[in-house]
Design an enzyme around this catalytic site. Structure first.
Site, PDB file in Angstrom:
ATOM      1  N   GLY A 121       0.821  -1.206   0.000  1.00  0.00           N
ATOM      2  CA  GLY A 121       0.000   0.000   0.000  1.00  0.00           C
ATOM      3  C   GLY A 121       0.851   1.251   0.000  1.00  0.00           C
ATOM      4  O   GLY A 121       1.938   1.290   0.592  1.00  0.00           O
ATOM      5  N   GLY A 155      -0.137   4.917   0.848  1.00  0.00           N
ATOM      6  CA  GLY A 155      -1.187   5.849   1.241  1.00  0.00           C
ATOM      7  C   GLY A 155      -0.702   7.277   1.262  1.00  0.00           C
ATOM      8  O   GLY A 155       0.457   7.563   0.944  1.00  0.00           O
ATOM      9  N   THR A 156      -1.597   8.158   1.634  1.00  0.00           N
ATOM     10  CA  THR A 156      -1.281   9.577   1.706  1.00  0.00           C
ATOM     11  C   THR A 156      -0.259   9.833   2.801  1.00  0.00           C
ATOM     12  O   THR A 156       0.592  10.700   2.681  1.00  0.00           O
ATOM     13  CB  THR A 156      -2.577  10.355   2.051  1.00  0.00           C
ATOM     14  OG1 THR A 156      -3.657   9.722   1.372  1.00  0.00           O
ATOM     15  CG2 THR A 156      -2.495  11.799   1.660  1.00  0.00           C
ATOM     16  N   GLY A 200       1.746   7.389   4.380  1.00  0.00           N
ATOM     17  CA  GLY A 200       2.882   6.480   4.502  1.00  0.00           C
ATOM     18  C   GLY A 200       2.695   5.214   3.691  1.00  0.00           C
ATOM     19  O   GLY A 200       1.691   5.037   3.008  1.00  0.00           O
ATOM     20  N   LYS A 201       3.719   4.351   3.795  1.00  0.00           N
ATOM     21  CA  LYS A 201       3.677   3.104   3.024  1.00  0.00           C
ATOM     22  C   LYS A 201       3.182   1.960   3.908  1.00  0.00           C
ATOM     23  O   LYS A 201       3.347   2.017   5.124  1.00  0.00           O
ATOM     24  CB  LYS A 201       5.082   2.761   2.541  1.00  0.00           C
ATOM     25  CG  LYS A 201       5.602   3.726   1.513  1.00  0.00           C
ATOM     26  CD  LYS A 201       7.011   3.373   1.103  1.00  0.00           C
ATOM     27  CE  LYS A 201       7.481   4.344   0.029  1.00  0.00           C
ATOM     28  NZ  LYS A 201       8.857   4.143  -0.351  1.00  0.00           N
ATOM     29  N   LYS A 261       2.303  -0.479   8.807  1.00  0.00           N
ATOM     30  CA  LYS A 261       1.962   0.812   8.212  1.00  0.00           C
ATOM     31  C   LYS A 261       2.943   1.843   8.752  1.00  0.00           C
ATOM     32  O   LYS A 261       2.927   2.177   9.942  1.00  0.00           O
ATOM     33  CB  LYS A 261       0.514   1.197   8.540  1.00  0.00           C
ATOM     34  CG  LYS A 261       0.070   2.482   7.877  1.00  0.00           C
ATOM     35  CD  LYS A 261      -1.422   2.725   8.040  1.00  0.00           C
ATOM     36  CE  LYS A 261      -1.823   4.095   7.534  1.00  0.00           C
ATOM     37  NZ  LYS A 261      -3.241   4.361   7.619  1.00  0.00           N
ATOM     38  N   ASP A 320     -13.353   8.503   5.301  1.00  0.00           N
ATOM     39  CA  ASP A 320     -12.617   8.117   4.090  1.00  0.00           C
ATOM     40  C   ASP A 320     -13.064   6.730   3.620  1.00  0.00           C
ATOM     41  O   ASP A 320     -12.241   5.853   3.329  1.00  0.00           O
ATOM     42  CB  ASP A 320     -11.102   8.148   4.336  1.00  0.00           C
ATOM     43  CG  ASP A 320     -10.319   8.237   3.025  1.00  0.00           C
ATOM     44  OD1 ASP A 320     -10.943   8.510   1.982  1.00  0.00           O
ATOM     45  OD2 ASP A 320      -9.094   8.030   3.044  1.00  0.00           O
TER      46      ASP A 320
HETATM   47  N1  LIG Z   1      -3.846  -4.969   7.591  1.00  0.00           N
HETATM   48  C1  LIG Z   1      -3.593  -4.872   6.302  1.00  0.00           C
HETATM   49  N2  LIG Z   1      -3.312  -5.963   5.581  1.00  0.00           N
HETATM   50  C2  LIG Z   1      -3.036  -5.886   4.259  1.00  0.00           C
HETATM   51  N3  LIG Z   1      -3.034  -4.738   3.578  1.00  0.00           N
HETATM   52  C3  LIG Z   1      -3.313  -3.605   4.237  1.00  0.00           C
HETATM   53  C4  LIG Z   1      -3.596  -3.603   5.634  1.00  0.00           C
HETATM   54  N4  LIG Z   1      -3.826  -2.338   6.008  1.00  0.00           N
HETATM   55  C5  LIG Z   1      -3.702  -1.582   4.901  1.00  0.00           C
HETATM   56  N5  LIG Z   1      -3.392  -2.339   3.837  1.00  0.00           N
HETATM   57  C6  LIG Z   1      -3.205  -1.890   2.448  1.00  0.00           C
HETATM   58  O1  LIG Z   1      -2.489  -0.669   2.429  1.00  0.00           O
HETATM   59  C7  LIG Z   1      -3.261   0.357   1.808  1.00  0.00           C
HETATM   60  C8  LIG Z   1      -2.981   1.679   2.490  1.00  0.00           C
HETATM   61  O2  LIG Z   1      -3.320   1.577   3.873  1.00  0.00           O
HETATM   62  P1  LIG Z   1      -4.137   2.703   4.600  1.00  0.00           P
HETATM   63  O3  LIG Z   1      -5.371   2.974   3.819  1.00  0.00           O
HETATM   64  O4  LIG Z   1      -4.306   2.331   6.007  1.00  0.00           O
HETATM   65  O5  LIG Z   1      -3.108   3.901   4.464  1.00  0.00           O
HETATM   66  P2  LIG Z   1      -3.286   5.417   4.081  1.00  0.00           P
HETATM   67  O6  LIG Z   1      -1.932   5.977   4.052  1.00  0.00           O
HETATM   68  O7  LIG Z   1      -4.216   6.078   4.989  1.00  0.00           O
HETATM   69  O8  LIG Z   1      -3.914   5.291   2.654  1.00  0.00           O
HETATM   70  P3  LIG Z   1      -4.783   6.294   1.774  1.00  0.00           P
HETATM   71  O9  LIG Z   1      -4.363   7.668   2.076  1.00  0.00           O
HETATM   72  O10 LIG Z   1      -4.496   5.859   0.355  1.00  0.00           O
HETATM   73  O11 LIG Z   1      -6.209   6.038   2.136  1.00  0.00           O
HETATM   74  C9  LIG Z   1      -4.707  -0.107   1.917  1.00  0.00           C
HETATM   75  O12 LIG Z   1      -5.470   0.447   0.884  1.00  0.00           O
HETATM   76  C10 LIG Z   1      -4.567  -1.598   1.824  1.00  0.00           C
HETATM   77  O13 LIG Z   1      -4.557  -2.030   0.484  1.00  0.00           O
HETATM   78 MG   LIG Z   2      -6.384   4.199   2.814  1.00  0.00          MG
END
Ligand SMILES: Nc1ncnc2c1ncn2[C@@H]1O[C@H](COP(=O)(O)OP(=O)(O)OP(=O)(O)O)[C@@H](O)[C@H]1O
Ligand SMILES: [Mg+2]
Length: 449
Positions: free
Chosen positions: A124, A126-127, A129-130, A146, A239
């Site tokens: 993943g 995300g906005t 982090g990775k 995360k 979100d």
């Molecule tokens: N527990 C998990 N197991 C497997 N994959 C996960 C898990 N948590 C998150 N991911 C993957 O990582 C991606 C990004 O995680 P998350 O949405 O929590 O981060 P973010 O930085 O807030 O992302 P965004 O800003 O894109 O919404 C998710 O869309 C998902 O595909």
């Molecule tokens: Mg997300």
């Protein structure tokens, strides 16, 4: 030397937390170096009087003088916080490690062991982090790490991450992601979650994955149960979208990503408006009231996203795909749902950007035309209630769970399709695959020119 600390900020009743920290094999490299367990220290430690007595009664011969050991400077013990609850059972016994060579060997092994989690791949981006798929080297458990972005933070822990962690710690529901613990590795902070093989966006983008209507109903019911739980706790997710909906191989769905979530302000407070930010929700899932600038919204903003996802289960792609800005997003919604009418939604004209974004022409709803034939009448009715333009008329999660859609045939069934899914599908991998296909098509076209 690699410094790695796993420490306890997780839910106190989390089974993984206690398993992790009570398991004596489970330790950090800094705790491994804890001088209590250092063979060097053992050599220096005087036995207690009771130990001496026992040894004396067992051994009648005079004990051999022990060799004097000087620590090699290259293996100086690092200083670090004490991890008194953690132990080191595999440390060489004092008899075996009575030479510096043995000690050095021991220390080298520790170096190799290094961090507890072995990263497998990124899943993943995300906005904030990775996200990495990783394996716990001790328990073999698969986890998602995360990574939190801390660079922008001059001092202290970022407020967004802080809110996300506190909310996650307060949840306990099968359809909400559970945070196992927090971890610090090489000055990076990670949230550790149980690993989930797929997310809804990743799965829906694979056209070869066939999902039956009964399975779609199961997915949607779990999603509604998760959101109902959050809303009962007065939490708005802010979100909702396919990539924040995780699904594991057993077919359990969990809502994740609480980076934008917040608890609603107490309605009894005397403030006129809660004054929430309207810079929330990924554009395609943003409801009309947010697009018109509302700062006085509630749980209904999540329900709009849930409505988008119900349609997406059938169409396999996001239904309102605005091109980068709020104006185009509104137009995409108006095109299907019709323009905002003050007869239907009298408070709409008080929204900050209503006048500025008022369309020149009135469009009627074409929702039935677009989706009537794709859904059963009950399913269509539910979708219409979830996607009401007037947020006050939008159905709640609890009422949606009682909708006749869940009583009509086919009833929800276990997610059998997961057994034949090849690979793991998160939005990240789906995007990667799309990029690769595009590149292959480009190269093919170039070769034919
Ligand atoms: N527990 C998990 N197991 C497997 N994959 C996960 C898990 N948590 C998150 N991911 C993957 O990582 C991606 C990004 O995680 P998350 O949405 O929590 O981060 P973010 O930085 O807030 O992302 P965004 O800003 O894109 O919404 C998710 O869309 C998902 O595909
Ligand atoms: Mg997300």
């Amino acid at each position: 030397m690699d410094k790695h600390r796993g420490y306890s900020t997780a839910r106190p009743n989390s089974s993984s937390y206690s398993r992790y920290h009570n398991d004596e094999r489970f330790r950090t490299s800094s705790s491994r170096y804890h001088d209590t367990y250092s063979p060097l220290k053992r050599q220096k430690t005087q036995p207690s009087s009771s130990e001496t007595q026992t040894n004396a009664s067992r051994n009648t011969t005079k004990p051999k003088p022990k060799p004097v050991i000087k620590p090699d400077l290259k293996f100086k013990l690092p200083t670090g916080p004490k991890a008194t609850r953690l132990s080191l059972p595999s440390a060489p016994s004092s008899s075996k490690s009575s030479s510096p060579e043995k000690y050095i060997e021991f220390m080298k092994k520790i170096e190799i062991v290094g961090p507890i989690h072995e990263r497998i791949q990124q899943v993943g981006q995300g906005t904030y982090g990775k996200v990495y798929k990783a394996r716990n080297k001790i328990t073999g458990e698969l986890v998602a790490l995360k990574k939190l972005k801390l660079e922008t933070e001059k001092e202290g822990f970022p407020i967004t991450a802080n809110r996300e962690v506190s909310l996650l710690q307060s949840f306990d529901h099968p359809n909400i992601a559970g945070l196992d613990e927090m971890m610090v590795e090489k000055n990076q902070v990670y949230m550790v979650f149980p690993y989930m093989n797929h997310d809804l966006s990743g799965l829906l983008q694979q056209s070869d994955i066939k999902i039956t209507d009964a399975e779609k109903k199961n997915i949607f019911k779990q999603l509604l149960k998760g959101i109902e739980y959050l809303h009962k706790k007065r939490v708005i997710h802010r979100d909702i979208k396919g990539s924040n909906i995780l699904i594991d191989t057993k077919g359990v769905l969990k809502i994740t990503d609480f980076g934008l979530a917040r608890t609603m302000k107490d309605i009894n407070t005397k403030v006129k408006s809660p004054n929430y930010t309207n810079r929330v929700i990924t554009l395609w899932y943003r409801p009309p009231e947010i697009l018109l600038g509302s700062t006085d919204y509630g749980r209904e903003i999540d329900i709009w996203g849930i409505g988008c996802l119900l349609l997406e289960l059938f169409t396999r792609h996001p239904v309102f795909q605005g091109a980068n800005d709020e104006i185009d997003q509104l137009l995409k919604i108006y095109n299907i749902m019709g323009t905002v009418s003050v007869d239907d939604w009298p408070e709409a004209d008080k929204l900050p950007w209503f006048e500025m974004l008022r369309p020149n022409v009135h469009c009627p709803s074409r929702f039935k035309q677009f989706f009537g034939h794709k859904l059963t009448p009950h399913c269509f009715d539910l979708a219409e209630k979830l996607l009401s333009m007037n947020p006050h008329k939008r159905i709640t999660a609890t009422s949606a769970l009682r909708h006749p859609y869940f009583l009509e045939e086919p009833r929800e069934s276990p997610l059998m399709f997961l057994q034949t899914v090849k690979g793991e599908w998160h939005e990240f991998e789906a995007k990667k695959k799309r990029r690769q296909l595009k590149e292959a098509a480009r190269q093919k076209a170039e070769a034919q020119m």
